[in-house]
Every structure is written in C-alpha cells, then in structure tokens.
Design a protein around this motif. Structure first.
Motif, mmCIF file in Angstrom:
data_model
loop_
_atom_site.group_PDB
_atom_site.id
_atom_site.type_symbol
_atom_site.label_atom_id
_atom_site.label_comp_id
_atom_site.label_asym_id
_atom_site.label_seq_id
_atom_site.Cartn_x
_atom_site.Cartn_y
_atom_site.Cartn_z
ATOM 1 N N LYS A 1 54.106 -90.912 1.012
ATOM 2 C CA LYS A 1 54.629 -89.776 1.783
ATOM 3 C C LYS A 1 53.670 -88.585 1.762
ATOM 4 O O LYS A 1 53.702 -87.737 2.651
ATOM 5 C CB LYS A 1 55.983 -89.402 1.161
ATOM 6 N N GLU B 1 71.404 -75.979 2.124
ATOM 7 C CA GLU B 1 70.378 -76.908 1.651
ATOM 8 C C GLU B 1 70.442 -77.023 0.147
ATOM 9 O O GLU B 1 70.748 -76.038 -0.547
ATOM 10 C CB GLU B 1 68.995 -76.382 2.086
ATOM 11 N N VAL C 1 56.138 -90.275 8.337
ATOM 12 C CA VAL C 1 56.558 -88.906 8.004
ATOM 13 C C VAL C 1 55.338 -88.096 7.553
ATOM 14 O O VAL C 1 55.124 -86.954 7.999
ATOM 15 C CB VAL C 1 57.649 -88.931 6.903
ATOM 16 N N GLY D 1 64.468 -88.255 12.116
ATOM 17 C CA GLY D 1 65.505 -88.436 11.105
ATOM 18 C C GLY D 1 65.763 -89.901 10.874
ATOM 19 O O GLY D 1 65.101 -90.756 11.468
ATOM 20 N N ARG E 1 67.539 -85.730 8.010
ATOM 21 C CA ARG E 1 68.710 -86.491 8.437
ATOM 22 C C ARG E 1 69.415 -85.705 9.546
ATOM 23 O O ARG E 1 69.369 -84.470 9.557
ATOM 24 C CB ARG E 1 69.676 -86.652 7.264
ATOM 25 N N LYS F 1 71.462 -79.268 8.642
ATOM 26 C CA LYS F 1 70.009 -79.172 8.904
ATOM 27 C C LYS F 1 69.763 -78.482 10.251
ATOM 28 O O LYS F 1 68.625 -78.256 10.633
ATOM 29 C CB LYS F 1 69.376 -80.564 8.914
HETATM 30 N N1 UDP Z 1 63.094 -88.352 5.070
HETATM 31 C C1 UDP Z 1 62.496 -89.511 5.545
HETATM 32 N N2 UDP Z 1 62.818 -89.942 6.788
HETATM 33 C C2 UDP Z 1 63.695 -89.288 7.573
HETATM 34 C C3 UDP Z 1 64.312 -88.096 7.091
HETATM 35 C C4 UDP Z 1 63.993 -87.664 5.829
HETATM 36 O O1 UDP Z 1 61.689 -90.127 4.852
HETATM 37 O O2 UDP Z 1 63.934 -89.738 8.683
HETATM 38 C C5 UDP Z 1 62.744 -87.895 3.721
HETATM 39 C C6 UDP Z 1 62.021 -86.573 3.673
HETATM 40 O O3 UDP Z 1 60.636 -86.760 3.897
HETATM 41 C C7 UDP Z 1 62.364 -86.113 2.257
HETATM 42 C C8 UDP Z 1 63.770 -86.652 2.050
HETATM 43 O O4 UDP Z 1 63.932 -87.729 2.973
HETATM 44 O O5 UDP Z 1 61.495 -86.713 1.322
HETATM 45 C C9 UDP Z 1 64.847 -85.616 2.333
HETATM 46 O O6 UDP Z 1 64.954 -84.768 1.253
HETATM 47 P P1 UDP Z 1 65.450 -83.273 1.426
HETATM 48 O O7 UDP Z 1 65.546 -82.692 0.049
HETATM 49 O O8 UDP Z 1 64.583 -82.526 2.402
HETATM 50 O O9 UDP Z 1 66.879 -83.381 2.133
HETATM 51 P P2 UDP Z 1 68.203 -84.249 1.814
HETATM 52 O O10 UDP Z 1 68.206 -85.367 2.823
HETATM 53 O O11 UDP Z 1 68.113 -84.717 0.388
HETATM 54 O O12 UDP Z 1 69.323 -83.285 2.086
#
Ligand code: UDP
Length: 412
Positions: A198, A313, A296, A257, A228, A233
C-alpha cells in the motif's frame, strides 16, 4: 542474520533502530502474548502480523494467539462492538453467557501460555473476559481498545467496564476515544508500514499503468478520496466540492471504495454517489476488491490533492497514506484526522463542501504550497505515524507496566 527491522533503516535512520534495539535489550526474554479474535482481515490482524515478528527480532519472546469462536459468539461480539461505538443494541443475558462460554473454552486451550506470560495484550472486547478466568496469572495484562468508546451505549459499557477494570493498564488510539478506568491508560495512535504494498515506492511505469487503466488524464489535476462508501466519509460532499471547483478548473475526481458489500447502507450510499456523479466523465467512482493495495498506492501517488472529507472518523489511515506520498490532505475536522492534518502546514481541515472547495482552489493556484505541504506531510508521517514509532511506544509502555509505574494517562 537477515533483519526485518534493517529494511527500515533507509527510511527512519539508524538512530531510531538503535533506540528500538536498546529498548528490546531491556525487555529481552520477556514473554509477551498478544490475543485477538482473527488471524486475518482488519487492521488489528495487520498490525499483529508485523508487530509479533519484529518484537521477536528485538529479543522478546512474543507470540500471537487467536481465540476461536462460533457464529453466535461473533454475532454477540459484533453487537458489543457496535454498542461500544454508541449503537443502541440490546445484548440479552444469553448473549453474554455465549461470550463467557467461548472465552472459557479458549482459556482451557491457552491457559499455560497465559498463566506464564509476563505481559498479555488483549485486543478489543472479544477475548477480554480471559483475564477473569486466568486466576493463576503471573504477568501484567493490558487491554488494547482499537475503537472509539467515548460515547458507548451505556448498558453495554457497564458490563464491559466490569470486565476491563481489573486490567493493569489499557491502550487507546486517542485521548478522545477513552473512558475513565482505574488503571494507567496509554495513548498509542495507529501507524502505517512504509514498505507494504500500500505504501512502498512505485516505479513510474507501475503508476502509469494504473493511470491508463482508469483513463485518467495526465495533463489535468486529480482529486482522490479512497474510502468505504459510508455516509460518515461524506463522498457526496466530496462531489459537491468537486463541482464547485470544476467551475474554475478542469479538475478530475477519483472516489475509490470497497466493492460489492452486504452492508445495505453501503449500497444505498453508493447509489447516492452514482446519482450525484451523474454522467460526468471526470468523476471516476471505482469499486476496488479488498486486496487492491497497489492500485490504492498508485491512485494516492497520482493525486494532486488527497481528500478525506469525513464528518466522523476514527483515525483515518488514508490520511497518513496520502501524506506519506507527499500529498497535501484536505480532511474533515474530526477524530484522528485532527492529529494528522496540521492546518495550513500538512493540508487543511474543513467542515463543509464549500470549505473543501475553497481550499482545493487555493492549492490548485499555488503549486508551491502543494509541494511545501506535501513535503511537510511526508516528514510529519516519518516522525509520527510509521510502525517504528508504534513499536517503540509498545516497548516503552511494557517497560513502564512491568515496573509498576502508575500514572493516569501516560503519553508515550
Ligand atoms: N482501503 C482500501 N480500499 C478501499 C477503501 C479503503 O484498501 O477501497 C483502505 C485504505 O487504504 C486504508 C483503510 O482501507 O488503509 C481504511 O482505513 P481508514 O482508517 O482510513 O478508514 P476505516 O475504513 O477504518 O474507517
């Protein structure tokens, strides 16, 4: 000897590694057991995956155990999780009984290792009941809460509080997420692994491949929010900001997402996003499979500005990820984003689509600010949000806990 930590020397410098090794020497041979409820999937498993071998390399006798549960148990623990985050859930006595029984079954299996450990770190509520069962314990027990329990549904917290109060210490990601507890509380924010798929450096060819795969125009600025499809968000707010900017700049937007989800709310939000995007060819709504780490990574690198316009958040790892890629981040003025976005230095904190649009326009007209904030952001992450800092704080708090130093909140 091949060294896991050695790979980070070029990123954090030798002094940081030296300090970790010194701390490791002080804890040499300490028997540390991490316990959580899943070997893969989710941030906790990701952290334990790198943390356990690095602790071992530093001389600790670290292991990672996973409790086994049945579907009923995980339904109950999901309800506990939601209740701790404020959802109005009812957990009947039968549910708590399932929770205790599954913990008891796991205790039978884990008893020797838990009794002999110098430090047991229990992650989240699922295995928390093990402490009550381990009457013959010799070591210190620490409860690590990965979620925000500042505004829990009271009946759920009342039961869980009685379970976690006897711990010797607890760890929260931020002071704002904590609850008063009668033992020392440590604050340890999450971190990213700069060498993971990543976050590792990508070659220009790898980045270009993703750009052309998604049909992004190299000659125009790009806004990127990876999240997501969740109302907190605020992806629809991001589209609103984009439209305001679009009146004065030929900007493009990527909203990426997760893919198809069983979460009915996720589907509804995605529908709202699609409707807001209409047929604008410069809004790219991407549904990525969960293992799209390289995509990503590349999208964050292709961004001119990274957005994380959340209205609520936890920590917001995407903010750290964007900052590590030298991007200014325009983030919602909430939760852990405030720890990362130093307003006007590593990006901007905003409260509305209008505010986001105003800051985007400013940056697009001031390339030098983009460069300066991006460079500051990267260094801010290097200092504060890489896994080396994370492990240093764990080692420090273990030393403190083993020495029985008492304090109410210790910011390590
Ligand atoms: N992420 C991903 N693909 C997606 C959406 C999110 O890999 O389509 C990853 C993003 O890069 C991050 C994690 O999921 O590493 C999301 O963590 P964050 O703390 O920003 O938000 P959460 O989803 O835990 O609320």
């Amino acid at each position: 000897m091949s060294s896991l930590l050695g790979a980070y020397e070029g990123i954090v410098g030798p002094a940081v590694l030296r300090q970790l090794r010194q701390l490791g020497e002080k804890l040499s041979g300490t028997r540390v057991v991490h316990v959580n409820s899943t070997r893969e999937g989710g941030g906790v498993a990701e952290i334990l995956e790198w943390m356990t071998p690095i602790m071992r390399e530093l001389g600790l006798d670290a292991t990672w155990e996973v409790i086994e549960g049945n579907p009923r148990f995980f339904e109950v623990t999901k309800a506990i999780h939601n209740g701790l985050q404020g959802a109005n859930v009812a957990i009947p006595a039968k549910g708590w009984k399932t929770y205790e029984d599954v913990n008891a079954r796991n205790f039978k299996r884990l008893r020797p290792i838990l009794e002999e450990a110098d430090i047991v770190i229990i992650h989240d509520p699922q295995p928390a009941h093990l402490l009550r069962l381990c009457t013959g314990r010799e070591g210190k027990w620490i409860w690590r809460a990965h979620i925000d329990i500042s505004r829990p549904h009271r009946p759920v917290w009342k039961v869980l509080r009685s379970i976690v109060e006897p711990y010797d210490a607890s760890i929260f990601s931020m002071a704002q997420f904590a609850q008063p507890l009668p033992h020392p509380q440590f604050l340890v924010p999450p971190s990213i692994d700069p060498l993971s798929e990543k976050n590792r450096d990508l070659s220009p060819m790898e980045i270009e491949a993703i750009r052309s795969e998604y049909g992004l125009d190299p000659s125009r600025p790009l806004l990127v929010q990876i999240s997501r499809f969740d109302r907190f968000k605020d992806p629809v707010g991001v589209i609103a900001a984009y439209r305001m900017v679009r009146k004065v700049s030929p900007v493009q937007l990527v909203l990426a997402g997760g893919g198809a989800t069983d979460d009915p709310e996720g589907k509804a939000i995605l529908e709202d996003v699609m409707e807001a995007a209409g047929n604008d060819p410069d809004i790219h709504v991407l549904l990525l499979p969960s293992d799209s780490h390289k995509t990503v990574n590349a999208l964050q690198r292709l961004a001119t500005i990274v957005l994380q316009k959340s209205v609520r958040e936890g920590f917001g790892l995407t903010v750290t990820e964007g900052m590590w890629k030298k991007k200014p981040v325009i983030g919602g003025d909430v939760g852990g984003i405030r720890l990362q976005v130093v307003n006007h230095h590593t990006g901007f904190l905003v409260n509305t689509p209008e505010g986001a649009a105003h800051r985007i326009r400013y940056l697009l007209y001031h390339q030098e600010s983009i460069d300066r904030m991006g460079a500051t952001a990267r260094e801010f992450v290097r200092e504060n949000f890489l896994l080396t800092r994370h492990i240093r704080e764990y080692l420090t708090l273990m030393l403190v806990t083993l020495r029985d130093i008492k304090a109410n909140i210790v910011n390590v």
